[in-house]
Design an enzyme around this catalytic site. Structure first.
Site, short mmCIF file in Angstrom:
data_model
loop_
_atom_site.label_atom_id
_atom_site.label_comp_id
_atom_site.label_asym_id
_atom_site.label_seq_id
_atom_site.Cartn_x
_atom_site.Cartn_y
_atom_site.Cartn_z
N GLY A 518 0.82 -1.21 0.00
CA GLY A 518 0.00 0.00 0.00
C GLY A 518 0.85 1.25 0.00
N ASP A 631 -7.67 11.57 8.28
CA ASP A 631 -7.66 10.96 6.96
C ASP A 631 -8.50 9.68 6.98
OD1 ASP A 631 -7.13 10.71 4.31
OD2 ASP A 631 -5.04 10.09 4.53
#
Ligand code: NAG
Ligand code: NAG
Ligand code: NAG
Ligand code: NAG
Ligand code: NAG
Ligand code: NAG
Ligand code: NAG
Ligand code: NAG
Length: 799
Positions: A518, A631
């Site tokens: 990721g 986030d």
């Protein structure tokens, strides 16, 4: 304005009351002389500290040492007191250095309240040093006695806590006498915090249910010494050590055991002239033992830190003091088990006082167990994840109770049958203390009537008017101090299982960082296998340019966060410019990856929405160190093998950018287009409500299967516009149904992939919650804990 008036009033009171007449300042006291309550000793050479008779009540004084300067809006910070449990009369009380070499504090010339128990034939001098140490020495410089050897509730830099000394908290913010919390070296050489209350006692820190070495403490070094140095490093002989978040030279600090049972380091911020918390032993105020007394529950409160309530069926014992807890408001006959029943309280734990531990139990078994013990007050019924059955913990006492969303086992309280029905669906009763609780009034004998009569009446009046305000002001002060300092607190104690890795180790574990899994959130994530065969996700931070000490201080805060809906951090690596974090690896990957995979059925989606809310709620509200995520998006929500969500990447906004909720202190906008609250765009203060907004979007995405970033011309639109399109679309569909939340209206919204199986009531709740979270005005959005409550309520209605 009221506040301003208060501040002035307090300053006037604080300045005038301790020292009615003009003070006589000296630098030393020598053999044969004495200090009266009008005299003060000033430290040499800079005068940083003052020693003298400090007013603790109406005509009640304690011989004390305090910081000369007024900080914290006009109250003095006391660092030492001679027998704080026996205040003396304001007049005729003296501290005398006798010819015999003994230093004696006598109340109004009559009886001795405190003595240094020293003896000497030579000429002695009592001097206050600039580090806050009051020293009795002879001409040759030999020390006979020093205040550093017998601390009260505070350790100053350079002062050691030894096997002969103990720190004891004050009773309350305004009552300086000995309180219930003690810091000392126990018989196993471990630095411990003991709650020694009016009803019970017990170790509260380090975690009493763990063994010493699991707490990172050593029991082998019997030198028993702990010191805070002038740079802000604390070191103890049991290998406990930490550094404050502001580690460095030139800052005045103090380590104080506060009356609320938390051990804190305060640093003086010269700019604001306030003391800021730069380290504390417990991030969760409710986990401090004894804090609300017996039979009561501690709950996290956003503004005040915590709140005490009596357990259902119990009433408060002392209106003035929670330390005495609550007492039963009922009587249960012992010979009749049919007379009692159980009240279920979700998310509540009472720690300790178990009659026994019964594994693989059923609810019926556990109830019968409890009914058979006359002294059983209830039982904790806890699911054992490892074994897949329930364990039963019947309790003889209800103590150390707290309610926490993070704690997912219920307690069953034993109450008379007759009472049970009245508690149906009724929220817990709130009991507030009487505001007069701490009014200081202590009358001493030997008061002389006299010429200052009018002064006294004036003072009495001022006091009467002022006392109330003082209390309220102190309360306010206390609150704001907690609030404002909350974001700055840090923690460097390394939590259990949380360790430091070397770069070489991680390089090896990730096979030269070959398997990327990721990207984003400030770094690249690689898969790795640790030496103990655990599979880990290793994240290399790319823009962390802060110092090692700062990084560690922040990191250890994050390392302490522990919740089933937060990804677990196993460790970190700091070497040169490398900053890496090691997380548990989630096999199902991110929510983003799963959303369109067809693997998320309706129930999983609801659970995911609830789980994310729980995780965020814990981040925002249960740690004193409020952590904003900033986030929240499907990429940062990982799914474990049971598709339970775990929020990842939290705390990175702290690691990458130190500092507050002020947007300009964030280096650039954090967050992802499509999930960002309007505050980012309109330059408004950033609060936890930005995460609530992002959460709203994620819920809509879960519901509808539509991404807020799909669609046209993303480059041109401002980032906050995109989510609005999704919101508008949902609102339109709901509106079209004319407010009636019919199967069809919801059916048009819900992701076609699950439209066959969803249930209307839950879907409706999710839509409602999401739309509330997406209010443009941040104050109109609910807190995450409200969201959790709403979703849980829906759930319990169903089953
Ligand atoms: C005392 O105060 C002076 C001046 O404010 C400061 O330079 C000094 O470091 C202080 N001394 C101690 C021991 O804190
Ligand atoms: C015990 O602790 C003291 C103080 O921290 C330290 O100086 C000493 O080396 C320690 N002794 C051992 C055997 O570790
Ligand atoms: C409790 O109730 C049960 C059933 O109603 C009865 O059989 C039993 O004798 C009762 N026990 C007592 C102690 O009254
Ligand atoms: C329990 O004891 C009390 C007094 O000792 C008695 O009055 C009562 O009848 C008893 N109840 C039962 C169910 O045995
Ligand atoms: C728990 O108890 C049940 C019924 O007594 C039994 O069938 C089961 O094997 C037990 N489970 C374990 C793990 O011991
Ligand atoms: C402070 O607390 C102690 C212990 O509870 C009590 O005896 C004393 O009266 C209190 N002092 C004041 C000034 O309230
Ligand atoms: C990692 O890279 C080094 C050279 O940078 C190489 O010597 C080593 O064999 C590599 N290890 C693996 C597991 O690929
Ligand atoms: C935000 O920070 C800037 C500079 O650091 C400061 O001027 C401003 O007053 C702060 N705003 C708020 C709302 O705290």
């Amino acid at each position: 304005m009221g506040l301003f008036f208060n501040a002035i009033l307090i300053s006037v009171l604080a300045l005038s009351l301790p020292f009615l007449s003009s003070l006589k300042r000296t630098n030393s006291l020598s053999t044969g002389s004495s200090l009266s309550s009008q005299d003060v000793l000033i430290s040499k050479p800079h005068g940083n500290f003052t020693a003298g008779f400090f007013r603790v009540g109406e005509n009640a004084y304690c011989f004390s040492i305090w910081f000369t300067e007024l900080y914290d809006h006009g109250n003095y910070i006391i660092v030492w007191m001679a027998n704080r449990d026996r205040p003396v009369n304001g007049k005729h009380s003296r501290l005398s250095l006798l010819k015999s070499g003994n230093l004696v504090l006598a109340d109004a010339g009559q009886f001795t309240v405190w003595t240094s128990s020293t003896q000497s034939n030579s000429f002695l001098q009592l001097q206050l040093h600039d580090n806050g140490n009051l020293v009795l020495s002879n001409i040759d410089g030999g020390n006979l006695w020093q205040s550093f050897d017998c601390p009260t509730n505070t350790l100053l830099p350079g002062q050691s806590l030894t096997q002969n000394s103990v720190l004891i908290s004050s009773r309350s913010l305004t009552n300086y006498s000995s309180g219930f919390y003690k810091l000392y070296f126990d018989d196993d050489n471990v630095l411990s915090l003991l709650y020694d209350g009016p009803q019970r006692a017990g170790i509260s820190w380090p975690d009493p249910w763990k063994r010493s070495w699991d707490n990172g403490r050593s029991t082998y070094n019997n030198s028993k010494v702990a010191t805070l140095d002038s740079w802000g490093r604390f070191q103890s002989s049991d290998q406990f050590d930490f550094i404050t978040v502001d580690y460095g030279p030139g800052i005045q600090r103090r380590l104080t055991i506060d009356f609320d049972g938390n051990l804190r380091v305060y640093s003086l911020d010269m700019a604001s002239r306030n003391w800021k918390v730069t380290w504390q032993s417990s991030l969760q105020p409710c986990k401090v033992h004894g804090i609300c007394g017996e039979n009561s529950l501690c709950t996290y409160a956003h503004e005040t830190g915590r709140k005490c309530t009596c357990a259902p069926g119990y009433k408060i014992k002392s209106q003035k003091d929670w330390a005495y807890g609550c007492e039963p408001d009922f009587q249960l006959p012992c010979n009749d088990s049919n007379a009692s029943g159980f009240l279920l309280l979700q998310n509540v734990e009472f720690y300790g006082y178990d009659i026994g531990f019964f594994s693989n139990s059923t609810l019926d078994n556990c109830q019968n167990l409890c009914l058979n013990y006359c002294s059983c007050k209830g039982f904790q019924f806890k699911f054992d994840n490892d074994n897949g059955y329930y364990n039963c913990f019947p309790k003889t006492n209800l103590f150390n109770g707290y309610r926490s969303i993070g704690f997912d086992s219920p307690i069953y309280l034993r109450l008379p049958q007759s009472m049970l029905t009245s508690f149906d669906q009724k929220p817990l009763q709130q009991t507030n203390l009487k505001c007069t609780a701490d009014v200081v009034s202590l009358n001493r004998a030997y008061q002389k009537k006299g010429q200052y009569g009018w002064v006294k009446s004036f003072l009495w009046c001022t006091l009467a008017v002022g006392a109330f305000e003082i209390i309220c002001f102190f309360t306010y002060l206390f609150k704001t101090r907690r609030g404002s300092s909350a974001r700055k607190q840090g923690y460097t104690q390394v939590a259990t299982g949380f360790r430091k890795f070397t770069f070489a180790e991680l390089k090896k574990a990730s096979r030269n960082f070959s398997a990327e899994i990721g990207r984003g959130g400030g770094g690249i994530v690689y898969k790795g296998v640790l030496t103990d065969d655990r599979v880990a996700a290793i994240k290399c931070l790319n823009e962390a340019n802060q110092g090692e000490a700062e990084f560690l201080a922040e990191l250890s805060t994050i390392g302490k966060l522990n919740h089933m809906n937060l990804i677990e951090i196993w460790g970190y690596c700091v070497e040169g410019k490398h900053r890496l974090l090691v997380y548990e690896y989630m096999e199902h990957g991110s929510l983003a990856k799963n959303l369109h995979s067809g693997r998320l059925d309706w129930k999983k989606r609801y659970d995911i929405a609830l789980g994310i809310a729980k995780g965020l709620s814990y981040l925002h509200e249960e740690c004193l160190e409020w952590v904003l995520h900033c986030d929240v998006k499907p990429q940062n929500i990982l799914l474990d093998s049971n598709y339970q969500p775990k929020v990842a990447d939290f705390g990175l906004s702290k690691l990458l950018n130190r500092g507050g909720t002020n947007k300009s202190t964030f280096s650039g906008i954090r967050g992802t287009r499509g999930y960002m609250a309007p505050e980012w765009v309109f330059n408004l203060p950033i609060t936890s409500k930005v995460d609530v907004y992002s959460y709203g979007i994620v819920v809509l995405e879960l519901l509808t299967g539509r991404s807020p970033v799909e669609g046209r011309s993303m480059e041109e639109s401002t980032s906050a516009m995109e989510p609005r399109r999704l919101v508008t679309w949902v609102k339109e569909k709901m509106h079209a149904a004319n407010g009636r939340a019919s199967q069809t209206a919801i059916g048009k919204i819900v992701d076609p992939a699950v439209s066959a199986e969803f249930d209307v009531a839950r879907a409706e709740i999710l839509v409602q919650v999401a739309l509330q979270c997406l209010e443009e005005d941040k104050d109109a959005r609910p807190t995450m804990s409200r969201v959790v409550d709403t979703l849980l309520h829906q759930e319990s209605d169903e089953y």
